[in-house]
Design an enzyme around this catalytic site. Structure first.
Site, PDB file in Angstrom:
ATOM      1  CB  CYS A 131      -0.899   0.009   1.233  1.00 44.04           C
ATOM      2  SG  CYS A 131      -1.981   1.451   1.368  1.00 44.04           S
ATOM      3  CG  HIS A 173      -5.632  -2.128  -1.551  1.00 45.08           C
ATOM      4  ND1 HIS A 173      -4.587  -2.769  -0.930  1.00 45.08           N
ATOM      5  CD2 HIS A 173      -5.380  -0.794  -1.390  1.00 45.08           C
ATOM      6  CE1 HIS A 173      -3.757  -1.880  -0.407  1.00 45.08           C
ATOM      7  NE2 HIS A 173      -4.210  -0.672  -0.681  1.00 45.08           N
ATOM      8  CD  GLU A 174      -6.645   1.776  -4.082  1.00 44.19           C
ATOM      9  OE1 GLU A 174      -6.908   2.798  -3.408  1.00 44.19           O
ATOM     10  OE2 GLU A 174      -5.510   1.264  -4.114  1.00 44.19           O
ATOM     11  CG  HIS A 177      -7.292   2.931   0.912  1.00 42.08           C
ATOM     12  ND1 HIS A 177      -6.581   3.246   2.060  1.00 42.08           N
ATOM     13  CD2 HIS A 177      -6.392   2.356   0.077  1.00 42.08           C
ATOM     14  CE1 HIS A 177      -5.325   2.869   1.918  1.00 42.08           C
ATOM     15  NE2 HIS A 177      -5.183   2.326   0.730  1.00 42.08           N
TER      16      HIS A 177
END
Length: 218
Positions: A131, A173-174, A177
């Site tokens: 990351c 993953h995004e 976030h």
């Protein structure tokens, strides 16, 4: 159990002010690192806090930050903006063996607003990932192999799209976030490695060697 992130305390006016500051700074903003509170807050849903022009400018700026890093995704909280916006793109040239094992195919540039994903099926895959907000580290994360992503396009259209393999990993993953979740919250922590140690010991298409050597996912 993943902790529920508190909502961002930023008002729409504060979000707009933050965006304006970044857009007029005349330089690419730094990527904030773990420990910054914005990474641990549930970002505000986009609902017109900034103008269409500012949104286009912000998306282009984020694309440039992602390319400069370099990375395959960047969420607005990673540049200090608590807004549910992320950009994705994967055009990296990887060796055929790694690409095949990781089901990694090129991903054309995509900007997503207010993203949500749901698994398609029960299959999972475990690979190292890193990351840009945890510079210098990698760890193995088990993620869904296939997901359905629901999001809004920059023009306001509601959209849904299926992703699989490495593209699905980037999407998860995004999207995590903007909800205040970092990959280390989901990682096999015994696999946590510096980039240097990963390169020296565990850099291979799969995770078998690392799993045996570091003692995770028995």
């Amino acid at each position: 159990m993943i902790a529920v992130s508190p909502p961002t305390p930023f008002t729409p006016a504060q979000i707009r002010e933050r965006v304006e500051q970044i857009l007029t700074a005349g330089a690419l903003p730094p990527i904030v690192q773990a420990g910054h509170p914005v990474l641990r807050q549930h970002a505000a849903a986009f609902d017109g806090q900034i103008s269409d022009t500012e949104l286009r400018q912000l998306i282009l700026l984020m694309q440039n930050v992602m390319h400069e890093a370099p990375g395959v995704g960047l969420a607005a909280p990673q540049i200090g903006i608590p807004l549910q916006l992320a950009v994705l793109e994967d055009q990296f040239d990887v060796d055929p063996e790694s690409a095949a094992m990781r089901h990694r195919k090129p991903l054309d540039f995509l900007a997503i607003l207010n993203p949500r994903y749901a698994p398609l099926g029960t299959e999972t895959a475990a690979f190292f990932e890193g990351c840009l907000s945890l510079s210098g580290l990698q760890a193995v994360v088990v993620r869904h192999k296939r997901v359905l992503l629901q999001f809004e396009a920059p023009d306001g259209r509601g959209t849904e799209q299926e992703f699989e393999g490495w593209q699905a990993r980037i999407v998860q993953h995004e999207t995590d976030h903007v909800q205040g979740t970092l990959y280390v919250d989901l990682a096999e922590m015994r696999s946590l490695s510096s980039n240097a140690e990963y390169a020296a010991n565990w850099a291979e298409p799969g995770i078998g060697k690392a799993r045996a050597g570091l003692g995770f996912l028995p």
